[in-house]
Design a protein around this motif. Structure first.
Motif: not given
Lengths: 113, 111
Positions: A32-35, A89-97, A101-104, B98-102
């Motif tokens: 999980l991540s926050w952008y 602010y966006f939260c995003a998730s994916s399997y940790p492999g 794909k990352l889903f927002f 750990k994506l960096t966006f354009g």
């Protein structure tokens, strides 16, 4: 499955107030991540977590705190909001492999006055 | 850090036209993804494509990792293709995205 759910959708804060943005996922995703998204700056990662109990800083972590007590939830806390934290602010998730794909979520629009 | 540059920054298309969006990156990557942000702000994952070519309906993407670029093709564009297209890359080989966006390419498809 609802996917990644963020609440609230909109909020207005006064400078110095605190707030927690909520993020929940029901896809059994470990990562999980926050952008934050600002005009002209694109999307920048704030904090992320690869599993419950493990968090780490992204590119712009200052002024934000996170915790991960379970797989589903990843709240983002603003302890003392500043106008510079006005953003979407966006939260995003994916399997940790390595090839997932990352889903927002749908985003939270936050204004700090 | 890694640089991710997208071109063109803006694109206006007539409905039915084809177009190519480009993403250049400054180092080798093991994870590259394309996203579409619609006019309502929703971010949709289009492709996971660290190398090779993939197609999904009218959209296709090609990544040439050795030359450090990726292309997104939109064929027979429709008004629903409007929005901003983002390329994002991850240099690391650790767990997680750990994506960096354009900076994105803003596309407007006119009827």
């Amino acid at each position: 499955n609802a996917g990644v759910t963020q609440t609230p959708k909109f909020h207005i804060l006064k400078t110095g107030q605190s707030m927690t943005l909520q993020c929940a996922q029901d896809m059994n995703h470990g990562y999980l991540s926050w952008y934050r998204q600002d005009p002209g700056m694109g999307l920048r990662r704030i904090h992320y977590s690869v599993a419950a109990g493990i968090t780490d800083k992204g590119e712009v972590p200052d002024g934000y705190n996170v915790s991960r007590s379970n797989t589903e939830d990843f709240p983002l806390r603003l302890e003392s909001a500043a106008p510079s934290q006005t953003s979407v602010y966006f939260c995003a998730s994916s399997y940790p492999g390595h090839n997932e794909k990352l889903f927002f979520g749908s985003g939270t629009q936050l204004s700090v006055l | 850090g890694i640089q991710v540059e997208q071109s063109p920054p803006d694109l206006i298309l007539q409905e039915g036209a084809n177009s190519t969006l480009r993403c250049n990156f400054s180092d080798s990557v093991n994870n590259l993804q394309w996203f579409h942000q619609n006019p309502w702000g929703q971010l949709i994952n289009l492709f996971y494509i660290p190398s090779g070519t993939k197609q999904n309906g009218r959209l296709s993407a090609t990544t040439v990792a050795t030359e450090r670029y990726s292309l997104l093709y939109i064929s027979s564009s429709q008004t629903t293709d409007s929005g901003v297209y983002f390329c994002a890359v991850d240099l690391t080989r650790a767990a997680g995205n750990k994506l960096t966006f354009g900076g994105g390419t803003r596309v407007l498809v006119k009827p």
